[in-house]
Design a protein around this motif. Sequence first.
Motif, mmCIF file in Angstrom:
data_model
loop_
_atom_site.group_PDB
_atom_site.id
_atom_site.type_symbol
_atom_site.label_atom_id
_atom_site.label_comp_id
_atom_site.label_asym_id
_atom_site.label_seq_id
_atom_site.Cartn_x
_atom_site.Cartn_y
_atom_site.Cartn_z
ATOM 1 N N ARG A 76 0.827 -1.206 0.000
ATOM 2 C CA ARG A 76 0.000 0.000 0.000
ATOM 3 C C ARG A 76 0.862 1.258 0.000
ATOM 4 O O ARG A 76 1.964 1.289 0.559
ATOM 5 C CB ARG A 76 -0.967 -0.012 1.177
ATOM 6 N N ARG A 77 0.331 2.269 -0.619
ATOM 7 C CA ARG A 77 0.958 3.594 -0.755
ATOM 8 C C ARG A 77 2.288 3.567 -1.497
ATOM 9 O O ARG A 77 3.067 4.490 -1.403
ATOM 10 C CB ARG A 77 1.139 4.241 0.625
ATOM 11 N N HIS A 78 2.572 2.487 -2.238
ATOM 12 C CA HIS A 78 3.801 2.437 -3.033
ATOM 13 C C HIS A 78 3.494 2.194 -4.506
ATOM 14 O O HIS A 78 4.425 2.025 -5.300
ATOM 15 C CB HIS A 78 4.719 1.309 -2.532
ATOM 16 N N ASN A 79 2.219 2.140 -4.853
ATOM 17 C CA ASN A 79 1.802 1.858 -6.223
ATOM 18 C C ASN A 79 2.502 0.596 -6.741
ATOM 19 O O ASN A 79 3.025 0.562 -7.841
ATOM 20 C CB ASN A 79 2.079 3.054 -7.138
ATOM 21 N N SER A 80 2.516 -0.438 -5.898
ATOM 22 C CA SER A 80 3.200 -1.678 -6.240
ATOM 23 C C SER A 80 2.226 -2.839 -6.109
ATOM 24 O O SER A 80 1.709 -3.095 -5.027
ATOM 25 C CB SER A 80 4.389 -1.877 -5.304
ATOM 26 N N ARG A 81 1.980 -3.493 -7.219
ATOM 27 C CA ARG A 81 1.103 -4.661 -7.233
ATOM 28 C C ARG A 81 1.718 -5.744 -8.110
ATOM 29 O O ARG A 81 2.356 -5.437 -9.112
ATOM 30 C CB ARG A 81 -0.270 -4.301 -7.794
ATOM 31 N N ARG A 82 1.494 -7.004 -7.729
ATOM 32 C CA ARG A 82 1.968 -8.106 -8.546
ATOM 33 C C ARG A 82 0.932 -9.221 -8.481
ATOM 34 O O ARG A 82 0.462 -9.578 -7.407
ATOM 35 C CB ARG A 82 3.311 -8.613 -8.058
ATOM 36 N N ARG A 83 0.590 -9.779 -9.626
ATOM 37 C CA ARG A 83 -0.419 -10.835 -9.707
ATOM 38 C C ARG A 83 0.193 -12.028 -10.424
ATOM 39 O O ARG A 83 0.658 -11.916 -11.562
ATOM 40 C CB ARG A 83 -1.637 -10.337 -10.479
ATOM 41 N N ASN A 84 0.208 -13.177 -9.781
ATOM 42 C CA ASN A 84 0.721 -14.417 -10.363
ATOM 43 C C ASN A 84 -0.294 -15.529 -10.155
ATOM 44 O O ASN A 84 -1.114 -15.458 -9.240
ATOM 45 C CB ASN A 84 2.046 -14.837 -9.710
ATOM 46 N N GLY A 85 -0.198 -16.547 -10.962
ATOM 47 C CA GLY A 85 -1.034 -17.727 -10.795
ATOM 48 C C GLY A 85 -0.163 -18.947 -10.581
ATOM 49 O O GLY A 85 1.002 -18.980 -10.983
#
Length: 178
Positions: A76-85
Amino acid sequence: MTFAVIKTGGKQYKVAANDVIKIEKLDAQAGDVVTFDQVLMVGDTIGAPLVEGALVAAELVETKKSKTVIVFKKRRRHNSRRRNGHRQLLSTVRITEILTGGAKPTTKAAAKTAATESVTDAAPAKKTTKKAEAAEATEAKAAPKKASKKTEGEADTAAEKPAKKAPAKKAAPKADQE
């Protein structure tokens, strides 16, 4: 000996005869007999940590991937997201026997299922080969005709096609007529 608790793939499973369970991937082929020697409990007998001479025999039904698990990480508040399957490889096994006293697993049940599978697999294979042979024979008969038409057709293409009639040119009006 109604049930047993076995340990495989870092997990424990309570199993009984004819149970079908999904466990972590095993290095075996479908139809092979697999034995689990890490038996923690058989009926009322509790091992310390394992039950001496106990063995659980199973038949490997299939190995395939499980449903996709989504791994989503966000800071949060770092504009950091990662999505894996992730899809875990699972083996489906059918428990055939729970053995105690150092008994060896019988292969009768596995042999019967393997024999029935081989008979059902062999019958369609023969039908497909007959169909394939028939198809090859018809292709072989048709192939020379096609080849001969192509070789003759290339040379006689102009002769076979009707000549296109060129549009008749209209006579231009003569300007010199006086």
